[in-house]
Design a protein around this motif. Structure first.
Motif, mmCIF file in Angstrom:
data_model
loop_
_atom_site.group_PDB
_atom_site.id
_atom_site.type_symbol
_atom_site.label_atom_id
_atom_site.label_comp_id
_atom_site.label_asym_id
_atom_site.label_seq_id
_atom_site.Cartn_x
_atom_site.Cartn_y
_atom_site.Cartn_z
ATOM 1 N N GLY A 1 -10.664 -11.451 117.266
ATOM 2 C CA GLY A 1 -10.897 -12.178 116.026
ATOM 3 C C GLY A 1 -9.802 -11.929 115.009
ATOM 4 O O GLY A 1 -8.966 -11.036 115.153
ATOM 5 N N LYS A 2 -9.839 -12.739 113.996
ATOM 6 C CA LYS A 2 -8.831 -12.761 112.944
ATOM 7 C C LYS A 2 -9.085 -11.686 111.908
ATOM 8 O O LYS A 2 -10.221 -11.410 111.534
ATOM 9 C CB LYS A 2 -8.880 -14.154 112.307
ATOM 10 N N SER B 1 -11.085 -1.595 111.622
ATOM 11 C CA SER B 1 -12.349 -2.092 111.039
ATOM 12 C C SER B 1 -12.664 -3.480 111.574
ATOM 13 O O SER B 1 -13.812 -3.788 111.904
ATOM 14 C CB SER B 1 -12.253 -2.141 109.517
ATOM 15 N N CYS B 2 -11.640 -4.306 111.656
ATOM 16 C CA CYS B 2 -11.814 -5.653 112.189
ATOM 17 C C CYS B 2 -12.262 -5.596 113.648
ATOM 18 O O CYS B 2 -13.148 -6.350 114.062
ATOM 19 C CB CYS B 2 -10.505 -6.434 112.056
ATOM 20 N N ALA B 3 -11.675 -4.695 114.435
ATOM 21 C CA ALA B 3 -12.042 -4.574 115.844
ATOM 22 C C ALA B 3 -13.516 -4.190 115.995
ATOM 23 O O ALA B 3 -14.235 -4.761 116.816
ATOM 24 C CB ALA B 3 -11.145 -3.551 116.541
ATOM 25 N N ARG B 4 -13.969 -3.235 115.192
ATOM 26 C CA ARG B 4 -15.383 -2.836 115.250
ATOM 27 C C ARG B 4 -16.293 -4.001 114.855
ATOM 28 O O ARG B 4 -17.319 -4.237 115.495
ATOM 29 C CB ARG B 4 -15.639 -1.634 114.344
ATOM 30 N N ARG B 5 -15.903 -4.736 113.809
ATOM 31 C CA ARG B 5 -16.698 -5.879 113.339
ATOM 32 C C ARG B 5 -16.758 -6.967 114.404
ATOM 33 O O ARG B 5 -17.836 -7.482 114.745
ATOM 34 C CB ARG B 5 -16.100 -6.422 112.038
ATOM 35 N N GLU B 6 -15.614 -7.322 114.946
ATOM 36 C CA GLU B 6 -15.567 -8.395 115.952
ATOM 37 C C GLU B 6 -16.315 -8.019 117.219
ATOM 38 O O GLU B 6 -16.996 -8.856 117.814
ATOM 39 C CB GLU B 6 -14.118 -8.767 116.274
ATOM 40 N N GLU C 1 9.915 -24.825 112.384
ATOM 41 C CA GLU C 1 8.499 -24.990 112.049
ATOM 42 C C GLU C 1 7.840 -23.650 112.337
ATOM 43 O O GLU C 1 7.899 -23.157 113.463
ATOM 44 C CB GLU C 1 7.880 -26.101 112.889
ATOM 45 N N ILE C 2 7.210 -23.077 111.326
ATOM 46 C CA ILE C 2 6.658 -21.729 111.466
ATOM 47 C C ILE C 2 5.173 -21.734 111.127
ATOM 48 O O ILE C 2 4.763 -22.220 110.068
ATOM 49 C CB ILE C 2 7.407 -20.732 110.553
ATOM 50 N N VAL C 3 4.382 -21.172 112.041
ATOM 51 C CA VAL C 3 2.953 -21.004 111.822
ATOM 52 C C VAL C 3 2.741 -19.594 111.277
ATOM 53 O O VAL C 3 3.100 -18.614 111.928
ATOM 54 C CB VAL C 3 2.157 -21.202 113.129
ATOM 55 N N LYS C 4 2.169 -19.507 110.080
ATOM 56 C CA LYS C 4 1.832 -18.213 109.467
ATOM 57 C C LYS C 4 0.368 -17.915 109.811
ATOM 58 O O LYS C 4 -0.496 -18.783 109.681
ATOM 59 C CB LYS C 4 2.025 -18.256 107.948
ATOM 60 N N HIS C 5 0.123 -16.706 110.245
ATOM 61 C CA HIS C 5 -1.218 -16.299 110.690
ATOM 62 C C HIS C 5 -1.501 -14.906 110.140
ATOM 63 O O HIS C 5 -0.607 -14.063 110.121
ATOM 64 C CB HIS C 5 -1.259 -16.296 112.217
ATOM 65 N N PRO C 6 -2.736 -14.614 109.736
ATOM 66 C CA PRO C 6 -3.032 -13.305 109.138
ATOM 67 C C PRO C 6 -3.053 -12.137 110.121
ATOM 68 O O PRO C 6 -3.151 -10.987 109.711
ATOM 69 C CB PRO C 6 -4.411 -13.507 108.512
ATOM 70 N N GLY C 7 -2.958 -12.419 111.403
ATOM 71 C CA GLY C 7 -3.044 -11.366 112.413
ATOM 72 C C GLY C 7 -4.439 -11.305 113.010
ATOM 73 O O GLY C 7 -5.395 -11.886 112.481
ATOM 74 N N ALA C 8 -4.552 -10.603 114.125
ATOM 75 C CA ALA C 8 -5.818 -10.576 114.845
ATOM 76 C C ALA C 8 -5.959 -9.257 115.587
ATOM 77 O O ALA C 8 -5.020 -8.461 115.671
ATOM 78 C CB ALA C 8 -5.875 -11.746 115.830
ATOM 79 N N VAL C 9 -7.150 -9.064 116.112
ATOM 80 C CA VAL C 9 -7.444 -7.921 116.971
ATOM 81 C C VAL C 9 -8.053 -8.438 118.265
ATOM 82 O O VAL C 9 -8.594 -9.546 118.313
ATOM 83 C CB VAL C 9 -8.429 -6.917 116.314
ATOM 84 N N ALA C 10 -7.955 -7.628 119.306
ATOM 85 C CA ALA C 10 -8.620 -7.900 120.575
ATOM 86 C C ALA C 10 -9.128 -6.567 121.098
ATOM 87 O O ALA C 10 -8.508 -5.527 120.854
ATOM 88 C CB ALA C 10 -7.659 -8.544 121.563
ATOM 89 N N ILE C 11 -10.256 -6.612 121.779
ATOM 90 C CA ILE C 11 -10.906 -5.371 122.177
ATOM 91 C C ILE C 11 -11.160 -5.342 123.683
ATOM 92 O O ILE C 11 -11.825 -6.223 124.228
ATOM 93 C CB ILE C 11 -12.254 -5.187 121.432
ATOM 94 N N ILE C 12 -10.620 -4.316 124.338
ATOM 95 C CA ILE C 12 -10.950 -4.032 125.730
ATOM 96 C C ILE C 12 -12.172 -3.116 125.656
ATOM 97 O O ILE C 12 -12.048 -1.923 125.391
ATOM 98 C CB ILE C 12 -9.798 -3.325 126.457
ATOM 99 N N ALA C 13 -13.344 -3.698 125.829
ATOM 100 C CA ALA C 13 -14.595 -2.948 125.697
ATOM 101 C C ALA C 13 -15.109 -2.602 127.085
ATOM 102 O O ALA C 13 -15.387 -3.491 127.896
ATOM 103 C CB ALA C 13 -15.619 -3.778 124.932
ATOM 104 N N LEU C 14 -15.220 -1.293 127.352
ATOM 105 C CA LEU C 14 -15.647 -0.829 128.669
ATOM 106 C C LEU C 14 -17.034 -0.201 128.607
ATOM 107 O O LEU C 14 -17.276 0.700 127.806
ATOM 108 C CB LEU C 14 -14.670 0.203 129.221
#
Length: 184
Positions: A77-78, A87-92, A38-51
């Motif tokens: 976020g996704k 770009s996703c990291a900046r948006r999220e 059983e495989i979950v397909k996911h578009p990928g994500a970003v996470a941000i260590i914001a200091l």
């Protein structure tokens, strides 16, 4: 085929949702026997260590339905289809915290649960933060409380299981390691 590879004999999409797709794969194992995956397909994500300038981690407290509780996490976020991780990291970062950053550096990318999912998460370090007055709005189904934590406070949150997810624990330990390396 290497000696560990599983050959897909048949795959079937079981479910397709807003974030994930679930597939059932029939595979041939290295020993010639067959099994199902059983495989979950996911578009990928970003996470941000914001200091922040005073070296506090910008965090979000968010209710997680799968856990039936709130936890404190780094902003994340996704990826949208075709979107670059930076770009996703900046948006999220802007959507979830109201902050924009001068500098964004990719720290690492890793698979979150390779036993059943292809989700990859790209972790960025964001510095030179500025609070934006008219920040981009969060998703309509997303509600968060902002927190800014010192490393010591974040480590305490890990002990108390307020921080309880892998990407955020990774972020806290990354900063702890960086601190240890700079104080040697």
């Amino acid at each position: 085929m290497n000696n560990l590879e599983e050959k897909t004999l048949h795959s079937e999409e079981i479910y397709s949702g807003k974030i994930i797709t679930l597939e059932l794969h029939e595979v041939e194992l290295p020993n010639g026997k067959q099994s199902k995956r059983e495989i979950v397909k996911h578009p990928g994500a970003v996470a941000i260590i914001a200091l922040t300038e005073d070296n506090k981690m910008v965090m979000v407290e968010q209710y997680r339905k799968a856990l039936e509780r709130t936890i404190v996490e780094i902003p994340a976020g996704k990826l949208e289809k075709g979107e670059e991780p930076a770009s996703c990291a900046r948006r999220e970062l802007e959507e979830e915290t109201g902050y924009v950053c001068e500098s964004l550096e990719l720290i690492s990318s890793f698979y979150t649960s390779p036993g059943f999912s292809d989700e990859i998460i790209h972790v960025f370090l964001a510095t030179g933060l500025t609070k934006k007055e008219n920040a981009a709005a969060m998703d309509e189904d997303e509600f968060v409380n902002l927190e800014e934590l010192t490393l010591k406070e974040a480590l305490q949150y890990v002990k108390e299981q307020k921080i309880y997810d892998a990407k955020t624990i990774y972020a806290v330990q990354y900063l702890q390691l960086q601190e240890a390396l700079t104080t040697k």
